[in-house]
Design an enzyme around this catalytic site. Sequence first.
Site, PDB file in Angstrom:
ATOM      1  N   ARG A   1      22.547 -27.920 -34.162  1.00  0.00           N
ATOM      2  CA  ARG A   1      23.985 -28.273 -34.124  1.00  0.00           C
ATOM      3  C   ARG A   1      24.690 -27.762 -35.395  1.00  0.00           C
ATOM      4  NH1 ARG A   1      27.728 -30.304 -30.413  1.00  0.00           N
ATOM      5  NH2 ARG A   1      26.711 -32.292 -30.002  1.00  0.00           N
TER       6      ARG A   1
ATOM      7  N   ARG B   1      -9.542 -30.624 -21.185  1.00  0.00           N
ATOM      8  CA  ARG B   1      -9.384 -30.927 -19.760  1.00  0.00           C
ATOM      9  C   ARG B   1     -10.667 -30.533 -19.042  1.00  0.00           C
ATOM     10  NH1 ARG B   1      -3.593 -30.243 -20.845  1.00  0.00           N
ATOM     11  NH2 ARG B   1      -2.683 -32.240 -20.261  1.00  0.00           N
TER      12      ARG B   1
ATOM     13  N   ILE C   1       3.382 -37.821 -24.997  1.00  0.00           N
ATOM     14  CA  ILE C   1       4.755 -37.775 -25.535  1.00  0.00           C
ATOM     15  C   ILE C   1       5.793 -37.849 -24.410  1.00  0.00           C
ATOM     16  CG2 ILE C   1       4.101 -36.349 -27.540  1.00  0.00           C
ATOM     17  CD1 ILE C   1       5.689 -34.027 -26.070  1.00  0.00           C
ATOM     18  N   ASP C   2       5.361 -37.628 -23.167  1.00  0.00           N
ATOM     19  CA  ASP C   2       6.316 -37.433 -22.065  1.00  0.00           C
ATOM     20  C   ASP C   2       6.986 -38.718 -21.571  1.00  0.00           C
ATOM     21  OD1 ASP C   2       5.691 -34.701 -22.041  1.00  0.00           O
ATOM     22  OD2 ASP C   2       3.957 -35.056 -20.754  1.00  0.00           O
TER      23      ASP C   2
ATOM     24  N   GLU D   1      26.545 -32.560 -25.316  1.00  0.00           N
ATOM     25  CA  GLU D   1      27.662 -32.571 -24.355  1.00  0.00           C
ATOM     26  C   GLU D   1      27.179 -32.427 -22.913  1.00  0.00           C
ATOM     27  OE1 GLU D   1      27.611 -30.864 -27.154  1.00  0.00           O
ATOM     28  OE2 GLU D   1      29.343 -31.597 -28.282  1.00  0.00           O
TER      29      GLU D   1
ATOM     30  N   GLY E   1       8.378 -32.647 -21.207  1.00  0.00           N
ATOM     31  CA  GLY E   1       8.510 -33.883 -20.441  1.00  0.00           C
ATOM     32  C   GLY E   1       7.637 -33.990 -19.206  1.00  0.00           C
TER      33      GLY E   1
ATOM     34  N   ARG F   1       4.850 -31.850 -30.049  1.00  0.00           N
ATOM     35  CA  ARG F   1       3.597 -32.571 -29.851  1.00  0.00           C
ATOM     36  C   ARG F   1       2.962 -33.031 -31.159  1.00  0.00           C
ATOM     37  NH1 ARG F   1       1.369 -30.778 -24.642  1.00  0.00           N
ATOM     38  NH2 ARG F   1      -0.749 -30.949 -25.407  1.00  0.00           N
TER      39      ARG F   1
ATOM     40  N   GLY G   1      -3.142 -34.271 -22.576  1.00  0.00           N
ATOM     41  CA  GLY G   1      -2.341 -33.731 -23.682  1.00  0.00           C
ATOM     42  C   GLY G   1      -2.386 -34.651 -24.895  1.00  0.00           C
TER      43      GLY G   1
HETATM   44  P1  ADP Z   1      -3.300 -36.640 -18.419  1.00  0.00           P
HETATM   45  O1  ADP Z   1      -4.361 -37.640 -18.681  1.00  0.00           O
HETATM   46  O2  ADP Z   1      -2.464 -36.371 -19.640  1.00  0.00           O
HETATM   47  O3  ADP Z   1      -2.502 -36.947 -17.171  1.00  0.00           O
HETATM   48  P2  ADP Z   1      -4.750 -34.591 -16.930  1.00  0.00           P
HETATM   49  O4  ADP Z   1      -4.022 -34.828 -15.652  1.00  0.00           O
HETATM   50  O5  ADP Z   1      -5.023 -33.175 -17.318  1.00  0.00           O
HETATM   51  O6  ADP Z   1      -4.023 -35.226 -18.197  1.00  0.00           O
HETATM   52  O7  ADP Z   1      -6.136 -35.380 -16.831  1.00  0.00           O
HETATM   53  C1  ADP Z   1      -7.036 -35.379 -17.930  1.00  0.00           C
HETATM   54  C2  ADP Z   1      -8.447 -35.349 -17.408  1.00  0.00           C
HETATM   55  O8  ADP Z   1      -8.703 -36.510 -16.609  1.00  0.00           O
HETATM   56  C3  ADP Z   1      -8.770 -34.184 -16.477  1.00  0.00           C
HETATM   57  O9  ADP Z   1      -9.069 -32.982 -17.179  1.00  0.00           O
HETATM   58  C4  ADP Z   1      -9.996 -34.713 -15.753  1.00  0.00           C
HETATM   59  O10 ADP Z   1     -11.137 -34.576 -16.583  1.00  0.00           O
HETATM   60  C5  ADP Z   1      -9.671 -36.210 -15.610  1.00  0.00           C
HETATM   61  N1  ADP Z   1      -9.125 -36.485 -14.270  1.00  0.00           N
HETATM   62  C6  ADP Z   1      -7.899 -36.165 -13.783  1.00  0.00           C
HETATM   63  N2  ADP Z   1      -7.752 -36.541 -12.503  1.00  0.00           N
HETATM   64  C7  ADP Z   1      -8.922 -37.130 -12.147  1.00  0.00           C
HETATM   65  C8  ADP Z   1      -9.421 -37.720 -10.943  1.00  0.00           C
HETATM   66  N3  ADP Z   1      -8.686 -37.777  -9.827  1.00  0.00           N
HETATM   67  N4  ADP Z   1     -10.686 -38.225 -10.956  1.00  0.00           N
HETATM   68  C9  ADP Z   1     -11.448 -38.147 -12.074  1.00  0.00           C
HETATM   69  N5  ADP Z   1     -11.043 -37.596 -13.227  1.00  0.00           N
HETATM   70  C10 ADP Z   1      -9.805 -37.087 -13.287  1.00  0.00           C
END
Ligand code: ADP
Length: 323
Positions: free
Chosen positions: A154, A72, A126-127, A187, A170, A252, A11
């Site tokens: 508000r 991704r 950002i999370d 609140e 998040g 974002r 992200g």
């Molecule tokens: P973030 O980096 O924000 O956690 P993602 O979980 O979508 O976002 O991971 C981003 C990219 O990292 C994935 O699209 C993939 O290309 C790569 N990635 C994630 N997990 C693995 C893994 N176990 N081994 C290799 N590459 C990975």
Amino acid sequence: MKRIGVLTSGGDAPGMNNAIAGVVKAAEAQGIEVYGVRDGYKGLINGWFEKLDSKFALEIISKGGTVLGSARLPEFKEETVRQKAVEQLKSHNIEALVVIGGDGSYMGAQRLTEMGINCIGLPGTIDNDIVSSDYTIGFDTALNTVIEAVEKIRDTMQSHNRAAVIEVMGNGCGDLVTYAAIATQAEIFSPSESKLSVEEICEQAKKMADVKQRSLIILVSEKQFDSHDLAKKVQEASGYETRATVLGHIQRGGHPSGMDRYLAFTAAIYAVEKLIEGKGGLYIGLSDNKLVARDIESTLNMPKPDKTEFIKKIRLLNAKISK
Ligand code: ADP
């Protein structure tokens, strides 16, 4: 070392561009060329590389998002796919890589390091969901966006004697909700790690109505409730006319805050220093306000801190309204 690469993955987050700029400036100062990779690991396997320089770095430091783009690529978990990335890097004489992203991106960086390309990760999300860093690049900007939105809502809730359910991002980490709740005195708040039930929220809302609290802000982390449905139930239970707002992707974007720029740029300088030392398989994080370089493997397995007692304390303070 003569040439390194930099990519953004997962992200996007405000401040990623400052991290890119930091890598470029720090490397250039040491006579090292920097190649930006378009669209994260996807660009890596396709050889989407372009040379970056300090003129470019200056142009991007106030921009939100990531100018390199992010994508991704689930297939990057497969060794045969990662092999293509290694071949592309070798054919372009790129010896090492800075990866700006979240936990998933770090996994990719770790695997690449094991295949002979030293990679260092920077926490860009950002999370604030990277346990081993006090803050992540983008969190502060997103928090300020949430605060501004809550205060605008508000204003109108206060004018009309209404309640608002506001849903915040998040990805399983409630920090944006908790920090914004403290900053705006919401609140009622339900962060991911200390959820309230619909019944608890309704009961609390009714109490607020009973003490004639003029407006009511209910902050909730994403993926807990259907916010519109929750608003209906709050209205039925409390009598407040209740509206739901899902803040969504507004959180974002935007110009990176000063703190995000500072963290991104300084962490990037540190990452380049580590690569020059011949290190890989590390991520740079913030621990007690100091930059630290830790093994990616160890950081992925760090236990989440228990924030329940702290959240309980704030909840009591925020819900305390004089009659
Ligand atoms: P973030 O980096 O924000 O956690 P993602 O979980 O979508 O976002 O991971 C981003 C990219 O990292 C994935 O699209 C993939 O290309 C790569 N990635 C994630 N997990 C693995 C893994 N176990 N081994 C290799 N590459 C990975």
